[in-house]
Every structure is written in structure tokens, then in C-alpha cells.
Scaffold this motif. Structure first.
Motif, PDB file in Angstrom:
ATOM      1  N   CYS A  53       0.811  -1.235   0.000  1.00  0.00           N
ATOM      2  CA  CYS A  53       0.000   0.000   0.000  1.00  0.00           C
ATOM      3  C   CYS A  53       0.845   1.287   0.000  1.00  0.00           C
ATOM      4  O   CYS A  53       0.486   2.280   0.626  1.00  0.00           O
ATOM      5  N   THR A  54       1.969   1.231  -0.692  1.00  0.00           N
ATOM      6  CA  THR A  54       2.782   2.435  -0.885  1.00  0.00           C
ATOM      7  C   THR A  54       3.216   2.493  -2.347  1.00  0.00           C
ATOM      8  O   THR A  54       3.197   1.481  -3.060  1.00  0.00           O
ATOM      9  N   LEU A  55       3.606   3.671  -2.776  1.00  0.00           N
ATOM     10  CA  LEU A  55       4.093   3.820  -4.141  1.00  0.00           C
ATOM     11  C   LEU A  55       5.352   2.987  -4.347  1.00  0.00           C
ATOM     12  O   LEU A  55       5.590   2.444  -5.434  1.00  0.00           O
ATOM     13  N   GLU A  56       6.138   2.868  -3.281  1.00  0.00           N
ATOM     14  CA  GLU A  56       7.363   2.065  -3.353  1.00  0.00           C
ATOM     15  C   GLU A  56       7.030   0.583  -3.539  1.00  0.00           C
ATOM     16  O   GLU A  56       7.717  -0.131  -4.276  1.00  0.00           O
ATOM     17  N   SER A  57       5.986   0.110  -2.882  1.00  0.00           N
ATOM     18  CA  SER A  57       5.622  -1.307  -3.005  1.00  0.00           C
ATOM     19  C   SER A  57       5.029  -1.622  -4.384  1.00  0.00           C
ATOM     20  O   SER A  57       5.160  -2.740  -4.876  1.00  0.00           O
ATOM     21  N   LEU A  58       4.402  -0.623  -5.017  1.00  0.00           N
ATOM     22  CA  LEU A  58       3.846  -0.838  -6.357  1.00  0.00           C
ATOM     23  C   LEU A  58       4.953  -1.025  -7.398  1.00  0.00           C
ATOM     24  O   LEU A  58       4.824  -1.816  -8.327  1.00  0.00           O
ATOM     25  N   LYS A  59       6.019  -0.259  -7.257  1.00  0.00           N
ATOM     26  CA  LYS A  59       7.174  -0.354  -8.167  1.00  0.00           C
ATOM     27  C   LYS A  59       6.754  -0.276  -9.633  1.00  0.00           C
ATOM     28  O   LYS A  59       7.048  -1.166 -10.437  1.00  0.00           O
ATOM     29  N   VAL A  60       6.062   0.813 -10.000  1.00  0.00           N
ATOM     30  CA  VAL A  60       5.620   0.971 -11.376  1.00  0.00           C
ATOM     31  C   VAL A  60       6.607   1.818 -12.168  1.00  0.00           C
ATOM     32  O   VAL A  60       7.339   2.637 -11.607  1.00  0.00           O
TER      33      VAL A  60
END
Length: 564
Positions: A53-60
């Protein structure tokens, strides 16, 4: 399954069913998801990204964009090119919010909102209710204007809706309809993702994906509710609105109310497409419509849209310039064969600026009138017609490919030479070619009957990095089954400066064309270097099913102790 797992599963199934986007050709990466073991691997990665649930965890990855023809000679839509795994993550996030969005929209049974109604029970990979689409929207409009209480129709849409949608307002809307904190955390994550893709510009949804369609519908909940509570009779498909007024005065009032409410959302109507029509005669005669041009104030009589022939085309995304050709019915073909294509061509040649209708008619009829010598000579002028309206090139290419067995060889050779020169001129810097045109031309030159593999190879190896977001991948796709071993070896050297789309296709070409001993060391090295790209790894080495551990047979003593 928990919510994240269900959303991830549905997102993958939807991508398998409908692809990554309705704009770009479907890439071969999608087919990899048919391997259930790889599908589970991707699903696990998406679930982990969502739970983080973070932008870092999405890694897009950052977004790339391609301009696609929209409605007129100088009108384009800026379409997003999203990586396969990122598309699935984005869609899974939207699906997590889709239930709340659908609950807060006007009830679909009321037949007011016809666009992208999220299905409560999605099946076979589809996430939207098939009973609500653009066709049912148009049918509903046709029925409503025949009612006694309707004499005036207002047609309008929102200017640059996807591009101008304010992300902070969207977040506020989504938070207001989210009943618990778990939903709100995903709203905030969506907002972080969209802001990142927009380079913190606060505006714009990526055009072309089902995820963006879900979120775009949420952005208009307040507008729709306001119109409905104000007693305004209307219907909508995405940003395309119709108002059914009893008279012109009411139509003007309703349109003004609509504009004022849009301003509160930071949006505005497209004045060039806004029309007020007298539809009272539709109850008796469908021959003409009275149209008020909201920009110039001109009043004109025009043929009613439903009487402009029986020719139906598949339009480009949100526009009237077609990009794909749908096979016509028998009756439609009969009408097409009656067209005097040489007369149509003569009219086009006499005009400095031609209309989409004239070019469309010429191109649609072209496969069905190429039997006579006069008509054949006219068809050789297809390139000349496209010079006057280049945005029809994708549509023309689709026709040429789908009817490659109908067109005579001399026409195919002539057209192939024309388009090959287009690419050659860009290589020599003597001409500029927009990316959407390059992609269409590349597609044609990779098709049997029009093939020019040497030109495709030369074009790719001379491609500049600023040529476009997808054109390199398009060239590699077109060459895949046409190149020699020597060319494969050369292409392999471009890997280090290729983008992710190109890298996966280079790996696929190398894997297909080179012998095992020749390709194994290189692929092994690439797998180590590009280990984060699940789809690239899958091309190199398909995921194998995990072996289940065999249970050791229990001893007699254990069996005895286990008895009650």
C-alpha cells in the motif's frame, strides 16, 4: 480469497480477455498469462504490491504516451502506454474501489448512465455489464427523442475530459464514498500512483485502460446527481451527454446549469461539439435535423445521422476518425459495390481540404470495386488520398491488410513502395513522420503481400531514441518472422539501449531464431540483469509447476497411535 487476491485475480482475467488497452495492438506478453503457474506468480506479485500500500511497493514504471487520431485533421488523443505488470496493478487497485463507485452512481436500471457499469458478478474475465454500452446509449437517445414531451435535443461532451480531470478532486470524491479506512488507504494509493504518472501535475487519467474508465465514472457522480435532482432529463456515455428538453428555452437553461456544475469540478464543455437540435419532426420524418452551432450561431439543415447510408465503422478511441475496419454485412457490401469510386476520387482531388466522410467513403468502398480497369486505376491513388488526410492511414492500413487477397498485386506493390519511401525519408531526415503513422506503416510492411523486411530492419537499426514510445517495439513485432540469423545477431546488440517493451521482444526473437548453444549464454546473462521483469523472465524460461512433496507413508506404530 481476500479482497486483494480477488481484485488481482479479476484484473489478470480481464487483461487475458480484453487485453491491456483498446488502443495499441495486443502484445504477446498477454499470452504468457495463459500459463497458470506464471499467472499465479504474477498474481502473487500484484497482491504483495497492493498489501504494501505504498508507491514504493507498487514499483511501477513511468508512463509513455502516443498521440492517436481523434476527430478532425488536427485533433489527437494522448494515449498512455503502460507496462503489462503495471496495467494489472493499476486495474486491481481500481477494482478494489469499483464496488463503492458503482453503488454511488445512478441506478443502472433507470437508463441514464450507460458507460462502464461495473458488474457485481464479473464472469469470464469481463468486468463491465454488457447490457450498457455505446450502442444501447444511442438506441436510448433515438427512443427518447420520439417521445411527445421532447422537442429539443442537446448534444455535448466535456472538453479533454481525461486530460483535464483534477486528481485531487477525484481523490476527494473517492474518499467521500469510501465507508471504511481500508478503502480509504487504497484511494490514497491510487492518488499517489496517478500523481506520479502525471509528474505531480495534478491532472490527467491515463487514456485507454479499464482502470481509468472505472475512475473516470467516479469523477462525474456529483455532476450526475446534481442534474438528476434538478429534474433535468438526460443520459450519458462517459463524457458524452444528451439532454431531452421540451423546448429550446429549457434546453438553454439546462445547458447553462450543466456548464456551471462542471466548472465546480474544474471541467468545461467542448463548445465545438455542442449542438441544440429541433427533433420534433423525428416523430414524423427523419430526413433532416435543424442544428444550432453553439460557436458560430449558424442554423443549418443537415441529413439526419441515421440516414447517411448503411456503412458502419469502428471509430477510434472517443472520436470519429476510424482506425479499424469492421467487415460489413451482405447488404452493406451491396451498397458499397454501387459506389462510383472514380467519381468520389475526382471530388477528393478537386478539393483542397477534404472531409472525413469523403475519405471514409472512398476507403470503405475500395476492396469491393477493384474488378474493373477504371476502378483499379483509382485505387492506385489511395496514397494521394491519404496525403490529404493522413489521419486515415491506420484505417486504410487495416483495410489493406484485411483484404490483402482481394487487392491486385500491382496495387499492393505500389502501396508498399509508397509506404516504404515514407520510412526511408524519415531515416534520411528528409521528412517527419508522426509516431502513430510510423506504427501503422510498420504494421503494413510486416504483412504478407506488402512485406519489406529490409526496410523494417534498416528503420529499426537507424531509429532515434526520440522517435516515439512504441515505434521500436512495433518494428520488432513486424520483423519477428521475417529476419535472418545475421539480423538477429545485430538486433541483439541493441538490447542494452532498448526500453522494456523492446527488450522483451528482442529476447523473444533471439529465443525463436537462434540455436540453443548460441542463445543460452546470452539469455542466462540477461535473466540475471533483468530479473525484476517477470514477463521477460517468463519468455526466457517459462514457469514450471511446483512439484508437490510426497507424503511419507506412516508406520504401523503411527497409524496405531492415530486411532481414537
Amino acid at each position: 480469497m481476500n479482497a486483494e487476491e480477488k481484485a488481482s485475480e479479476l484484473a489478470i482475467n480481464n487483461v487475458l480477455k480484453e487485453g491491456l488497452t483498446d488502443i495499441f495492438p495486443q502484445p504477446h506478453e498477454i499470452q504468457l498469462l495463459k500459463n497458470n503457474d506464471f499467472k499465479e506468480l504474477v498474481k502473487g506479485e500484484v497482491v504483495r504490491a497492493l498489501k504494501g500500500c505504498t508507491l514504493e511497493s507498487l514499483k511501477v514504471s513511468p508512463l509513455e504516451h502516443v498521440l492517436i487520431p481523434k476527430t478532425s485533421a488536427f485533433d489527437f488523443r494522448r494515449c498512455a502506454l503502460i507496462q503489462p505488470l503495471d496495467t494489472i496493478k493499476y486495474l486491481a487497485l481500481a477494482i478494489l474501489l469499483a464496488g463503492n463507485i458503482e453503488k454511488n452512481r445512478l441506478d443502472k436500471k433507470r437508463k441514464i448512465i450507460f458507460s462502464y457499469r461495473f458488474s457485481v458478478r464479473p464472469c469470464q474475465g469481463y468486468i463491465f455489464d454488457k447490457g450498457y454500452n455505446y450502442t444501447t446509449f444511442r438506441t436510448h437517445v433515438s427512443e427518447k427523442i420520439k417521445q411527445d414531451k421532447v422537442s429539443t435535443l442537446v448534444s455535448c461532451d466535456i472538453a479533454n475530459f481525461f486530460d483535464r480531470l483534477n486528481l485531487h478532486r477525484l481523490e476527494s470524491i473517492l474518499l467521500s464514498i469510501s465507508p471504511n479506512e481500508s478503502d480509504k488507504k487504497y484511494v490514497r494509493l491510487v492518488n499517489q500512483l496517478l500523481l506520479s504518472w502525471a509528474n505531480r501535475d495534478s491532472y490527467g487519467l491515463p487514456v485507454g485502460s479499464n482502470a481509468s474508465r472505472i475512475l473516470a465514472e467516479a469523477a462525474l457522480i456529483g455532476v450526475d446527481n446534481y442534474l438528476e435532482k434538478s429534474g433535468i432529463r438526460f443520459c450519458r456515455f462517459v463524457d458524452d451527454y444528451r439532454f431531452f428538453a421540451p423546448n429550446v428555452q429549457t434546453a438553454h437553461y439546462w445547458l447553462t446549469q450543466f456548464m456551471e456544475r462542471l466548472w465546480l469540478e474544474g471541467l468545461a464543455i467542448n463548445k465545438n461539439k455542442t449542438k441544440i437540435e429541433d427533433v420534433s419532426h423525428k416523430k414524423h420524418s427523419p430526413k433532416t435535423d435543424t442544428v444550432i452551432d453553439m460557436v458560430q450561431g449558424n442554423v443549418t439543415k443537415v441529413p439526419h445521422q441515421e440516414t447517411r447510408g448503411n456503412f458502419r465503422i469502428i471509430a477510434g478511441y472517443g472520436g470519429t476518425i476510424p482506425t479499424k475496419f469492421r467487415q460489413p454485412s451482405k447488404s452493406e457490401i451491396e451498397n458499397l459495390t454501387k459506389i462510383d469510386i472514380s467519381a468520389v476520387l475526382k471530388k477528393i482531388e478537386s478539393l483542397q481540404i477534404v472531409s472525413p466522410e469523403e475519405v471514409g467513403e472512398f476507403l470503405r468502398a475500395s476492396p469491393y470495386v477493384c474488378s474493373g480497369e477504371k476502378e483499379t486505376e483509382s485505387l492506385k491513388k489511395i496514397p494521394d488520398v491519404l496525403e490529404k488526410f493522413p489521419q486515415f492511414t491506420p484505417f486504410a492500413v487495416d483495410i489493406l491488410i484485411k483484404h490483402k487477397d482481394i487487392f491486385p498485386e500491382d496495387i499492393k506493390n505500389s502501396i508498399s513502395s509508397y509506404f516504404s519511401k515514407k520510412l526511408s525519408d524519415t531515416i534520411s531526415n528528409t521528412s517527419y513522420l508522426p509516431e502513430y503513422l510510423s506504427i501503422s506503416i510498420i504494421r503494413l510492411l510486416g504483412t504478407e503481400g506488402y512485406c519489406n523486411p529490409d526496410m523494417l530492419f534498416k528503420y529499426f537499426t537507424n531509429l532515434r531514441r526520440n522517435s516515439g514510445a512504441y515505434v521500436g517495439r512495433a518494428a520488432l513485432d513486424a520483423m519477428e518472422n521475417l529476419i535472418s540469423r545475421g539480423q538477429v545477431i545485430e538486433i541483439r546488440h541493441f538490447f542494452v539501449r532498448a526500453d522494456s517493451w523492446e527488450k522483451r521482444q528482442i529476447v523473444r526473437i533471439v529465443s525463436t531464431h537462434l540455436e540453443e548453444d548460441e542463445k543460452r549464454p546470452w539469455l542466462k546473462n540477461i535473466k540475471i540483469q533483468e530479473g525484476d521483469d517477470l514477463f521477460l523472465r517468463e519468455i526466457i524460461e517459462p514457469t514450471k509447476p511446483k512439484l508437490k512433496k510426497k507424503r511419507k507413508p506412516s508406520t504401523k506404530k503411527q497409524q496405531k497411535n492415530s486411532k481414537p
